[in-house]
Design an enzyme around this catalytic site. Structure first.
Site, short mmCIF file in Angstrom:
data_model
loop_
_atom_site.label_atom_id
_atom_site.label_comp_id
_atom_site.label_asym_id
_atom_site.label_seq_id
_atom_site.Cartn_x
_atom_site.Cartn_y
_atom_site.Cartn_z
N ASP A 18 59.08 3.63 -4.61
CA ASP A 18 58.65 4.22 -6.44
C ASP A 18 60.40 4.19 -6.83
OD1 ASP A 18 55.99 4.57 -5.84
OD2 ASP A 18 56.00 6.54 -6.21
N ILE B 60 49.26 -2.58 -0.51
CA ILE B 60 49.92 -3.84 -0.34
C ILE B 60 51.27 -3.76 -0.61
CG2 ILE B 60 50.01 -6.03 -1.00
CD1 ILE B 60 46.98 -6.12 -1.38
N GLY C 194 55.35 8.61 2.75
CA GLY C 194 54.91 7.24 2.85
C GLY C 194 55.71 6.29 3.40
O1 F6P Z 1 55.56 6.23 -1.84
C1 F6P Z 1 54.91 6.46 -2.93
C2 F6P Z 1 53.69 6.09 -3.17
O2 F6P Z 1 53.65 4.77 -3.02
C3 F6P Z 1 53.06 6.60 -4.48
O3 F6P Z 1 53.36 5.54 -5.60
C4 F6P Z 1 51.63 6.55 -4.24
O4 F6P Z 1 51.16 7.50 -5.16
C5 F6P Z 1 51.73 7.27 -3.02
O5 F6P Z 1 52.94 6.84 -2.39
C6 F6P Z 1 50.53 7.11 -2.24
O6 F6P Z 1 50.72 7.42 -0.86
P1 F6P Z 1 49.60 7.67 0.16
O7 F6P Z 1 48.18 7.05 -0.20
O8 F6P Z 1 50.02 6.88 1.46
O9 F6P Z 1 49.49 8.94 0.50
#
Ligand code: F6P
Length: 369
Positions: free
Chosen positions: A148, A294, A18
């Site tokens: 996180d 966000i 992410g």
């Molecule tokens: O980067 C970690 C995180 O923000 C988690 O808290 C969340 O569950 C996840 O990424 C969501 O990632 P995406 O929707 O981009 O796959």
């Protein structure tokens, strides 16, 4: 690829998992440190390892002109994916969807392209892959990122402090509306396994309740806290809850992703579940705000820009020294390397005796216990 100078060593840079604020700052720092050193050319793969496997011709030469000013921008100029694990890469064989291990193929493409080393800016999932690739012969160094803040061995990951600022500002805006309408507002923040964003932003904004994955919550404790708030005439309350929080008797709220190769369940919805329980039990007006992605966007704050510069420079130093299989971390005010093996040995959740937890309890904040 272009402008290849065979007298120089070649470094491949990528961002995986992410996105978060601060990634571009790391990219810029690595490129500037390499140019300053004078012996390395830096290249960037778009969309992490997918770019190497599927579009190696799209690999770009990163110069100081290309990275000029990008440290103030969110996201990543290299783009990223969180479903391109080379050890379980989606493929179709004889009309069937399968997952195959392409890590040896990936390593040989990287070597054929003439790269002497790789820096992967990623979170825990990405660094598990990096450790695997290192064990299979790739000269790789990591950089810790994720909002996180759950990577083991580092006090801070790139993006976390900016995400806390974003969540805090949002909760600050919700408190007056909770107060004006005599409502309970439940704000759902990110945090899959660890409640760092939740607890930091709840303390910073002054929320009454913070619910984190580390402490499964008892609805009775929350009801008691809300009853006392409303009984004493305060008439409003703010609850901050991690997306990965769960009740004592129950699990997380999640669904399976329909994106091929996406390995994690998609979290989200625990705030709405809690809000319904509160409405039924206490007959209060309850509203839910889910901050979602966000928290991953926006301009990196000064802390993350500085950390990005320090991590980028240290990662390049590790490459120069040939200290592969390592990752710079921020520990007790120092930037130092630890092995990728150690960094991926466990998740960094909030220890139950952590000062954040004791301080929250001491101020009367309900942690759902
Ligand atoms: O980067 C970690 C995180 O923000 C988690 O808290 C969340 O569950 C996840 O990424 C969501 O990632 P995406 O929707 O981009 O796959």
């Amino acid at each position: 690829m272009n402008e290849v100078d065979n007298t120089m060593k070649k470094l491949l840079l990528l961002t995986s998992g992410g996105d978060c604020p601060g990634l571009n700052g790391v990219i810029r720092a690595v490129v500037k440190a390499a140019e300053h050193d004078g012996n390395w050319q830096v290249y960037g793969s778009r969309r992490a390892y997918c770019g190497v496997l599927e579009k190696p011709n799209d690999i770009i030469h990163l110069t100081s002109e290309v990275v000029a000013g990008i440290h103030v921008r969110g996201g990543t100029i290299l783009e990223t994916v969180n479903k391109g694990n080379p050890t379980a890469f989606p493929a179709e064989i004889a009309g069937e969807q399968v997952f195959i291990d392409r890590s040896d193929e990936l390593i040989s493409i990287i070597k054929q392209l003439g790269f002497d080393a790789v820096i992967n800016i990623g979170g825990d999932g990405s660094h598990r892959v990096s450790q695997h690739l290192f064990e299979h012969g790739l000269n790789i160094v990591g950089v810790p990122k994720t909002i996180d803040n759950d990577l083991y061995g580092t006090d801070y990951t790139i993006g976390f402090q900016t995400a806390v600022d974003t969540a805090t500002e949002a909760i600050d805006r919700l408190i007056p509306t909770a107060q004006s309408h005599n409502r309970v507002i439940v704000t759902e923040v990110m945090g899959r396994d660890a409640g760092w964003i939740c607890l930091h932003s709840a303390i910073a904004a002054g929320a009454e309740v913070a619910l984190i994955p580390e402490i499964p919550y008892d609805i009775e404790a929350i009801k008691a806290k809300l009853t006392s708030r409303f009984d004493k005439g305060h008439g409003f309350a703010n609850i901050v809850i991690s997306e990965g929080a769960k009740p004592v008797a129950g699990g997380v709220v999640s669904k399976q992703s329909n994106e091929l190769g996406y390995e994690n369940p998609v979290l989200g919805g625990i705030a709405e579940q809690l809000a319904s329980q509160i409405r039924v039990a206490l007959d209060l007006d309850v509203r839910v705000t889910v901050l979602g992605h966000i928290q991953r966007g926006g301009t990196p704050n000064a802390f993350d820009r500085v950390l990005a510069a320090e991590f980028g420079v240290q990662a390049f130093e590790l490459v120069k020294r040939g200290q592969f299989g390592f990752i710079p971390v921020s520990k007790d005010g120092e930037i130092k390397p630890i092995s990728l093996k150690e960094a991926t040995s466990e998740y960094r959740v909030i220890p139950l005796e952590h000062p954040l937890i004791t301080s929250a309890r001491a101020m009367g904040m309900c942690l759902g216990e």
